[in-house]
Design a protein around this motif. Sequence first.
Motif, PDB file in Angstrom:
ATOM      1  N   ARG A  88       6.445  -8.934  -1.745  1.00 32.61           N
ATOM      2  CA  ARG A  88       6.307  -8.111  -2.945  1.00 32.61           C
ATOM      3  C   ARG A  88       5.998  -9.011  -4.128  1.00 32.61           C
ATOM      4  N   ALA A  89       5.171  -8.527  -5.026  1.00 31.37           N
ATOM      5  CA  ALA A  89       4.928  -9.255  -6.267  1.00 31.37           C
ATOM      6  C   ALA A  89       6.256  -9.421  -6.995  1.00 31.37           C
ATOM      7  N   GLU A 127       0.364 -10.028  -7.416  1.00 34.53           N
ATOM      8  CA  GLU A 127      -0.258  -9.062  -6.505  1.00 34.53           C
ATOM      9  C   GLU A 127      -1.725  -9.428  -6.269  1.00 34.53           C
ATOM     10  N   LEU A 177       1.714  -8.115  -2.098  1.00 30.96           N
ATOM     11  CA  LEU A 177       1.426  -6.704  -2.404  1.00 30.96           C
ATOM     12  C   LEU A 177       2.135  -6.320  -3.705  1.00 30.96           C
ATOM     13  N   GLY A 178       2.121  -5.037  -4.045  1.00 32.04           N
ATOM     14  CA  GLY A 178       2.711  -4.571  -5.297  1.00 32.04           C
ATOM     15  C   GLY A 178       4.226  -4.722  -5.332  1.00 32.04           C
TER      16      GLY A 178
END
Lengths: 207, 160
Positions: free
Chosen positions: B43-44, B128, B151-152
């Motif tokens: 995750r970002a 991201e 990713l987000g």
Amino acid sequence: MGKAAKFIAIGAVAIVFALFIGWWQVDGPGAGPVSGERPLPLTAMDFNLTDQDGADVSPASLIGQPSLVFFGFTYCPDVCPTTLSDISGWLDDLGTEAEDLNTILITVDPDRDTVETLAEYVSYFHPQIQGWTGSEDQIADAAEGFRATYEKVEGADGGYTMNHTAGVFLFDATGRFVSIIDYHEPREFAVPKIRRAMQDRAEGAES
Amino acid sequence: MFKVFAKGFLGLAVALVMNLPTMSAAQDASNDTLISVENPWARASIGMSRPGGAYLTIRNDGKDTVSLVGLRAEISGMASVHETRTNSDGVSSMTPAEDIAIPAGGTVALEPGGYHAMLMQLQSPLVEGETFPLTLLFSDGTELEVNVPILGVGARGPEG
């Protein structure tokens, strides 16, 4: 023939019994929230916190709309972003209905989760999600009402993490506790539970 | 007796061929274990003050059990595997994981709510759309470097 009928009858009774046990444990009176103790109704809770915009909030702020309330902290890399992502997904599924749903993260780590920190953190998730914080005593008061537990755990690197109740508490618009959505419950179970709490709201309004 | 040996060799050869496409460049070829990594993602991060989390699935197509014993990543001053557990009272806790055994022919997933790569002391934010290298250290000496896509913040799995 008589034997077969007997077998079928016994089987049917067994199935009904198993279903009943399942219902009792999952949805019925036997459904046990944390430690077997249910959260109080919101109307019986007594706490004061501050929301992500700096406004004073209390259990009364939640009455009038159904509510999802859960405990967490923003410095955790796994459970909290996962829970927030899951909830964002449920709210996306609910569409415009979600606008009628209070969705509140109460931090168990007020030292690090200040108003500003929470405001930034929740802004990355569904816009309906709020973040509430307060002093250590205020957080303790809130957790008491929800019968939630949390504990600070020192790590080897000098940092710390928080153990905490991970379920999502669901209340109807009158503040009555409806159910807990377990951490990691699949969306196809979570969303109907929320819809049911929202229906309770309509019924509550009529009575 | 010979037949058994021959079967073993055949199995190993098949496993080798099947794994060629997924084998990483950093695979240590000094032993006959065959470890590969699937679906890495992270995750970002929001800034650099919070630890980052990354997930992946490890596959062991070798003949022996291999354990994941550690992690190394330039982006993190301190990378290690942590485990989230939720007890019967619904209380979640997170602790450093013991060595994770991946049985021969088996897989172990690092996934939300279970094991995760905990990236403490981020040296730069996880942005991201970017990727970062993460090295997995195994009990047999294998070091496997994978590129982890970021990713987000609200990603739920390798698909976003």
